[in-house]
Design an enzyme around this catalytic site. Structure first.
Site, short mmCIF file in Angstrom:
data_model
loop_
_atom_site.label_atom_id
_atom_site.label_comp_id
_atom_site.label_asym_id
_atom_site.label_seq_id
_atom_site.Cartn_x
_atom_site.Cartn_y
_atom_site.Cartn_z
N GLY A 38 20.24 53.43 11.24
CA GLY A 38 19.99 52.45 10.16
C GLY A 38 18.82 52.88 9.30
O GLY A 38 17.79 53.31 9.81
N ALA A 54 6.21 63.29 3.19
CA ALA A 54 5.06 63.82 3.93
C ALA A 54 5.45 65.07 4.72
O ALA A 54 4.71 66.07 4.73
CB ALA A 54 4.49 62.75 4.86
N ARG A 73 6.01 68.01 2.17
CA ARG A 73 4.79 68.57 1.54
C ARG A 73 3.85 69.20 2.57
O ARG A 73 3.22 70.21 2.28
CB ARG A 73 4.09 67.48 0.72
CG ARG A 73 4.95 67.09 -0.47
CD ARG A 73 4.15 66.64 -1.64
NE ARG A 73 5.01 66.48 -2.80
CZ ARG A 73 4.81 65.59 -3.76
NH1 ARG A 73 3.78 64.79 -3.70
NH2 ARG A 73 5.64 65.52 -4.79
N ARG A 104 25.69 56.95 11.07
CA ARG A 104 25.77 56.87 12.53
C ARG A 104 26.98 57.74 12.89
O ARG A 104 28.10 57.34 12.65
CB ARG A 104 25.99 55.43 12.98
CG ARG A 104 24.90 54.44 12.52
CD ARG A 104 25.07 53.12 13.24
NE ARG A 104 24.32 52.03 12.63
CZ ARG A 104 23.03 51.76 12.84
NH1 ARG A 104 22.33 52.55 13.63
NH2 ARG A 104 22.46 50.73 12.27
N ASP A 138 16.21 54.94 18.49
CA ASP A 138 16.45 55.53 19.82
C ASP A 138 17.78 56.27 19.93
O ASP A 138 17.87 57.28 20.63
CB ASP A 138 16.26 54.50 20.95
CG ASP A 138 17.18 53.32 20.82
OD1 ASP A 138 17.86 53.21 19.78
OD2 ASP A 138 17.23 52.51 21.76
N GLY A 139 18.81 55.82 19.20
CA GLY A 139 20.09 56.54 19.22
C GLY A 139 19.90 57.95 18.66
O GLY A 139 20.45 58.93 19.20
N THR A 143 12.77 52.53 12.19
CA THR A 143 13.75 51.45 12.38
C THR A 143 13.04 50.12 12.16
O THR A 143 11.88 49.96 12.56
CB THR A 143 14.38 51.46 13.79
OG1 THR A 143 14.97 50.16 14.03
CG2 THR A 143 13.41 51.74 14.90
N ASP A 157 13.59 47.56 13.68
CA ASP A 157 13.58 46.77 14.93
C ASP A 157 12.27 46.88 15.71
O ASP A 157 11.97 46.03 16.54
CB ASP A 157 14.73 47.23 15.85
CG ASP A 157 16.09 47.12 15.18
OD1 ASP A 157 16.21 46.33 14.23
OD2 ASP A 157 17.02 47.81 15.62
N ASP A 185 11.59 48.71 18.17
CA ASP A 185 11.99 48.58 19.59
C ASP A 185 11.80 49.87 20.38
O ASP A 185 12.45 50.07 21.39
CB ASP A 185 13.46 48.13 19.66
CG ASP A 185 14.41 49.10 18.96
OD1 ASP A 185 13.93 49.97 18.21
OD2 ASP A 185 15.62 48.98 19.16
N GLY A 225 17.36 42.97 14.72
CA GLY A 225 16.50 43.51 15.76
C GLY A 225 17.28 44.06 16.94
O GLY A 225 16.69 44.46 17.94
N ARG A 226 18.60 44.02 16.81
CA ARG A 226 19.47 44.50 17.89
C ARG A 226 19.14 43.78 19.19
O ARG A 226 19.12 42.55 19.19
CB ARG A 226 19.31 46.01 18.04
CG ARG A 226 20.59 46.72 18.40
CD ARG A 226 20.37 48.21 18.44
NE ARG A 226 20.52 48.80 17.14
CZ ARG A 226 21.66 49.18 16.61
NH1 ARG A 226 22.77 49.05 17.28
NH2 ARG A 226 21.73 49.71 15.42
N GLU A 257 9.34 26.33 14.46
CA GLU A 257 9.20 25.35 15.53
C GLU A 257 9.63 25.93 16.87
O GLU A 257 9.06 25.62 17.92
CB GLU A 257 10.02 24.10 15.21
CG GLU A 257 9.31 23.08 14.32
CD GLU A 257 9.09 23.54 12.89
OE1 GLU A 257 9.79 24.46 12.44
OE2 GLU A 257 8.20 22.98 12.21
N ARG A 311 16.74 45.12 5.52
CA ARG A 311 16.61 46.57 5.60
C ARG A 311 16.16 47.19 4.28
O ARG A 311 15.80 48.37 4.24
CB ARG A 311 17.94 47.18 6.04
CG ARG A 311 18.25 47.00 7.50
CD ARG A 311 18.39 48.32 8.24
NE ARG A 311 19.52 49.07 7.79
CZ ARG A 311 20.72 49.05 8.37
NH1 ARG A 311 20.93 48.30 9.43
NH2 ARG A 311 21.69 49.79 7.92
O1 F6P Z 1 18.69 49.15 13.98
C1 F6P Z 1 18.56 48.55 12.73
C2 F6P Z 1 19.59 47.46 12.54
O2 F6P Z 1 19.39 46.88 11.27
C3 F6P Z 1 19.61 46.39 13.63
O3 F6P Z 1 18.60 45.44 13.48
C4 F6P Z 1 21.01 45.85 13.46
O4 F6P Z 1 21.48 45.29 14.68
C5 F6P Z 1 21.80 47.07 13.09
O5 F6P Z 1 20.88 48.01 12.56
C6 F6P Z 1 22.89 46.84 12.08
O6 F6P Z 1 23.56 48.03 11.89
P1 F6P Z 1 24.61 48.29 10.72
O7 F6P Z 1 23.87 48.32 9.42
O8 F6P Z 1 25.21 49.60 11.07
O9 F6P Z 1 25.59 47.14 10.75
#
Ligand code: F6P
Length: 323
Positions: A11, A22, A25, A72, A103-104, A126, A128, A130, A171-172, A188, A256
């Site tokens: 993503g 960066a 250069r 991807r 991470d992928g 990313t 996320d 994460d 955020g997956r 809340e 994004r």
């Molecule tokens: O990893 C970034 C992210 O935006 C996640 O938050 C979300 O679950 C996923 O990618 C969505 O992926 P795509 O744009 O391939 O639907």
């Protein structure tokens, strides 16, 4: 080391362009040649390479998305795909690569570097946030601010109508974006996959609000929450509390995009330069991370296997302020 490749993968995230700039250069300044690999691993397989000179990365620092495009790639997950990718790198005389992704993307780099002993350095990119071993991933700060701006607007209409809004945040499987944006917006209730029992807080809030007729509120829902997304949770609440006026807002890919914040630009720039330094230092299979503002090197196998911990103190604070 004479020629390096750089690419973005998975993503896209705001600030990836700043990192590409960066890396390019810093490498050129060290007399290295730089090749941009377009469309992530898929472009690597297909040999979609472009030479990068200093001018090619002018004017991209402030742009969201990624000028190198991203993908991807299912093909790269196969040994045949990785063989094609390796042959393309060799044919183009690329000695090492910098991968900007999540991470992928690092898992792909780890597998290929084990199969072919090819040097990869990772930069975490990313929204996320994460990834283990780094306080920040590129794009997270921008996404966080985008969510906060959106929820501030939703709050205006929620209060005006006395409605409860379930706002779903990306955020997956990670709840960092939901937790921190929820704190920043005074939500809340915050529902994240890392916290068990947070649905009790939701039930309490609904009961309390129902009795006091104070029925406006923001419930942040991480898309990976175990109880399902915002739509499913709102559906359940509608059944249990038919008198409440419930709405759902899924923020989606708006999170994004956009121009990266100053923080994302600075972090991306620091990490890009550190990635080239690491390559010059003959490092491989590591991710560049930030630990308390300092650059650190995190082995890929740790970055992809371990989880980025959630700040439980923030969770407690949120509950305290909403009792
Ligand atoms: O990893 C970034 C992210 O935006 C996640 O938050 C979300 O679950 C996923 O990618 C969505 O992926 P795509 O744009 O391939 O639907």
């Amino acid at each position: 080391l004479q020629k390096i490749g750089v690419f973005t993968s998975g993503g896209d995230a705001p600030g990836m362009n700043a990192a590409v700039r960066a890396v390019t250069r810093a490498a050129l300044a060290n007399k290295l040649k730089v090749v941009g690999i377009r469309r992530g691993y898929q472009g690597m397989i297909e040999g979609d390479f472009i030479p990068l000179k200093s001018n090619d990365v002018s004017g991209i620092l402030q742009l969201g998305g990624t000028m190198l495009k991203t993908a991807r790639s299912a093909e790269f997950r196969t040994p045949e795909g990785r063989e094609k990718a390796y042959k393309q790198l060799k044919k183009a005389e690329i000695d090492a690569v910098v991968v900007i992704g999540g991470d992928g993307s690092f898992t792909g780099a780890l597998v290929m570097s084990q199969e072919y002993d090819f040097p990869f350095i990772g930069i975490p990119g990313t929204i996320d946030n994460d990834i283990y071993g780094t306080d920040y991933t590129i794009g997270y700060d921008t996404a966080l601010n985008t969510v906060v701006q959106a929820v501030d607007k939703i709050k205006d209409t929620a209060r005006s109508h006395g409605r409860i809004f379930f706002v779903e945040v990306m955020g997956r499987e990670a709840g960092l974006l939901a937790l921190n944006s929820g704190i920043a917006c005074g939500a809340e209730v915050i529902l994240i996959p890392e916290a068990k029992g947070d649905h009790d807080q939701l039930n309490k809030f609904l009961e309390k609000g129902y009795k006091s007729k104070e029925t406006s509120g923001i419930i942040m829902v991480a898309e990976g929450d175990e109880a399902g997304g915002a739509i499913q949770i709102a559906e359940r609440v509608r059944k249990e509390h038919p008198d409440l006026d419930v709405r759902v807002s899924i923020l989606g890919h708006i999170q994004r995009g956009g121009s990266p914040t100053a923080k994302d630009r600075v972090n991306a720039t620091k990490m890009g330069v550190a990635a080239v330094d690491a390559l010059l230092d003959d490092q491989k299979s590591i991710m560049i991370g930030l630990d308390n503002e300092k650059i650190v090197h995190v082995p890929f196998n740790k970055a992809v296997k371990l989880n980025h911990s959630i700040d439980t103190n923030l969770m407690d604070i949120q509950k305290l302020l909403n009792t």
